[in-house]
Enzyme design. Sequence first.
Site, short mmCIF file in Angstrom:
data_model
loop_
_atom_site.label_atom_id
_atom_site.label_comp_id
_atom_site.label_asym_id
_atom_site.label_seq_id
_atom_site.Cartn_x
_atom_site.Cartn_y
_atom_site.Cartn_z
N LYS A 156 -5.60 15.16 -3.22
CA LYS A 156 -5.67 13.78 -2.69
C LYS A 156 -5.31 12.77 -3.78
O LYS A 156 -4.53 11.84 -3.54
CB LYS A 156 -7.09 13.54 -2.14
CG LYS A 156 -7.29 12.17 -1.52
CD LYS A 156 -8.42 12.20 -0.49
CE LYS A 156 -9.81 12.27 -1.11
NZ LYS A 156 -10.19 11.02 -1.82
N SER A 157 -5.88 12.93 -4.97
CA SER A 157 -5.61 11.97 -6.05
C SER A 157 -4.12 11.93 -6.38
O SER A 157 -3.53 10.86 -6.55
CB SER A 157 -6.36 12.38 -7.32
OG SER A 157 -7.75 12.27 -7.11
N ARG B 201 -1.13 8.84 -5.72
CA ARG B 201 -0.34 8.34 -6.86
C ARG B 201 1.14 8.56 -6.63
O ARG B 201 1.98 7.71 -6.97
CB ARG B 201 -0.83 9.00 -8.16
CG ARG B 201 -2.23 8.47 -8.56
CD ARG B 201 -2.93 9.42 -9.52
NE ARG B 201 -4.14 8.87 -10.10
CZ ARG B 201 -5.33 8.82 -9.50
NH1 ARG B 201 -5.47 9.27 -8.26
NH2 ARG B 201 -6.38 8.34 -10.13
N ARG C 128 -18.92 -0.31 -0.43
CA ARG C 128 -18.71 0.21 -1.79
C ARG C 128 -18.36 -0.92 -2.77
O ARG C 128 -17.70 -1.89 -2.42
CB ARG C 128 -17.63 1.30 -1.77
CG ARG C 128 -18.07 2.45 -0.89
CD ARG C 128 -17.10 3.59 -0.88
NE ARG C 128 -16.98 4.23 -2.18
CZ ARG C 128 -16.11 5.20 -2.45
NH1 ARG C 128 -15.28 5.61 -1.51
NH2 ARG C 128 -16.06 5.73 -3.64
N SER D 142 -14.74 6.07 -14.58
CA SER D 142 -14.07 6.04 -13.28
C SER D 142 -12.56 6.06 -13.45
O SER D 142 -11.97 5.14 -14.02
CB SER D 142 -14.48 4.78 -12.51
OG SER D 142 -13.61 4.58 -11.41
N GLN E 1 -10.62 5.69 -11.04
CA GLN E 1 -10.08 4.65 -10.17
C GLN E 1 -9.97 3.33 -10.92
O GLN E 1 -8.97 2.61 -10.80
CB GLN E 1 -10.97 4.49 -8.94
CG GLN E 1 -10.92 5.72 -8.04
CD GLN E 1 -11.76 5.57 -6.79
OE1 GLN E 1 -12.51 4.60 -6.64
NE2 GLN E 1 -11.66 6.53 -5.90
N ASP F 268 -16.67 14.80 -7.36
CA ASP F 268 -16.64 14.94 -5.90
C ASP F 268 -17.23 16.28 -5.43
O ASP F 268 -17.34 16.51 -4.22
CB ASP F 268 -15.20 14.83 -5.39
CG ASP F 268 -14.66 13.41 -5.56
OD1 ASP F 268 -15.46 12.46 -5.62
OD2 ASP F 268 -13.42 13.26 -5.65
N LYS G 134 -20.54 6.56 -3.66
CA LYS G 134 -19.35 7.24 -3.10
C LYS G 134 -19.28 6.90 -1.60
O LYS G 134 -19.87 5.92 -1.16
CB LYS G 134 -19.45 8.74 -3.35
CG LYS G 134 -19.32 9.10 -4.84
CD LYS G 134 -17.94 8.79 -5.36
CE LYS G 134 -17.80 9.08 -6.84
NZ LYS G 134 -16.51 8.61 -7.35
N ARG H 8 -17.21 14.77 2.63
CA ARG H 8 -17.71 15.87 1.79
C ARG H 8 -19.14 16.29 2.16
O ARG H 8 -19.53 17.43 1.91
CB ARG H 8 -17.60 15.49 0.31
CG ARG H 8 -16.14 15.25 -0.09
CD ARG H 8 -15.91 15.34 -1.58
NE ARG H 8 -14.71 14.61 -1.96
CZ ARG H 8 -13.46 15.08 -1.86
NH1 ARG H 8 -13.25 16.29 -1.38
NH2 ARG H 8 -12.43 14.34 -2.21
C1 S3P Z 1 -10.49 9.50 -7.76
C2 S3P Z 1 -11.48 9.25 -8.68
C3 S3P Z 1 -12.90 9.48 -8.41
C4 S3P Z 1 -13.13 10.36 -7.18
C5 S3P Z 1 -12.23 9.98 -6.04
C6 S3P Z 1 -10.78 10.08 -6.44
C7 S3P Z 1 -9.08 9.19 -8.11
O1 S3P Z 1 -13.53 8.25 -8.19
O2 S3P Z 1 -14.47 10.30 -6.77
O3 S3P Z 1 -12.46 10.83 -4.92
O4 S3P Z 1 -8.17 9.65 -7.41
O5 S3P Z 1 -8.88 8.48 -9.12
P1 S3P Z 1 -14.11 7.39 -9.44
O6 S3P Z 1 -12.98 7.18 -10.34
O7 S3P Z 1 -14.58 6.09 -8.86
O8 S3P Z 1 -15.22 8.21 -10.00
#
Ligand code: S3P
Length: 446
Positions: free
Chosen positions: A28-29, A33, A129, A174, A176, A326, A353, A402
């Site tokens: 997914k990440s 991107r 969130r 993080s 993100q 996760d 989360k 999840r």
């Molecule tokens: C992710 C970073 C994580 C993760 C999320 C995906 C990403 O979050 O929990 O499912 O793709 O950068 P955080 O960076 O907020 O921990």
Amino acid sequence: MTDTTQPFPRTFSTGRPLRGRVRVPGDKSISHRALMFGAVALGQTRITGLLEGEDVLATAAAMRAMGAQIERPGDGTWRVDGVGVGGLLQPDHAIDMGNSGTSTRLLMGLVGTHAITATFVGDASLSQRPMARVTEPLSLMGAGFDSSPGGRLPLILRGASLPVPITYRLPVASAQVKSAVLLAALNTRGTTTVIEPVATRDHTERMLRGFGADLDVCEENGDRAIYLTGEAELTGQDIVVPGDPSSAAFFIVAALLVPGSELTIENVGINPTRTGLVSVLRAMGGDIVEENVRDVGGEPVADLRVRHSALTGIAVDPAVAPSMIDEFPVLFVAAALAAGTTTTRGLDELRVKESDRLAVMARALERVGARVTECEDGLVIEGTGGDPLPGGGPIATHLDHRIAMALAVAGLASRGGVRIDDMRPVATSFPTFEALLEQAQAGEQS
Ligand code: S3P
């Protein structure tokens, strides 16, 4: 046809062992991107193995709304024709991010240094969130925000027309937040620096380099420093997305817990910033072997062979948390069937989360007969020593994919079955979860 407006409850019960070979969908990440970077690169990006889950589709829709051309011809390869760095267009409607925190936070970074205004909205979970972790550094770079109370969605972003580079030390571990600042830096003259006291997943850095960004990573006084010099053009790439270790996690734990299982999960990303769960499960006695280790498009990948194992509880080192952030819901399920006590600490981030995963998992595990104590920053779980859990439900999943999948795994290791109140959220990250589980239980080859 399924009515997607109604909850879709389902009971998961003890069944056949998991055998044969399965292939989980794309990471997914990395999928988010690939679409975002392709959208701001010049030329075409071709993506194979993209996760076609709701979260990633929300990213694709947002990039289209801001000018990128994104198509999925019949061969399953996604094609993205980008607008070039700085070329995103003003969207003419609110950007609906659904359930996806990653889409929201990364896009706020990318859009925050374009002279455009965008409104971000999301579902009930996403609207709870925290977004201040991203609006704060982006405000320092010149972006403006009108957020809902508590710094939440819905939110209006006014991008900076003359963004300024910053040096930003991450106050939370993080990826993100790190990525939001780095994406903002792409269209910012000068060098932006992000300092990570604790390393988080590094897909942004790896992939941005591949696209031609001017990016350096150094070790400095025990911190990780990332330097990105903006206004360099990105060039379209061919991206192969490896299988998602966070999705593989449910199959790894299921195969460890269900007697007689021996399952190979093919093509799983084993980037060291993502493999905390495998290390912890091995320390608990899990038989997990990496086979056929290889490099796929700049990311390490392996096939994971997992055999049913007797697990023993451990004290999980809080330092490992970012590399399995996760995976805690499903680790808690493994702990509920291990011998002895598993202690987890330092997991405050789990409270923000898709749901408050400490509270929701504690209630869910109690409901299925596990012994669990909720602490401020972790759970302490007394395992059964391998005996099946009593089972029960319905489990309230709170729009959290999840939680649904972790408790489905608990159902496979229960006497009476576990009822999940709604399986629909699973489509955000792993639309084929139930079909793959049936395939593994039938012992079929992928
Ligand atoms: C992710 C970073 C994580 C993760 C999320 C995906 C990403 O979050 O929990 O499912 O793709 O950068 P955080 O960076 O907020 O921990």
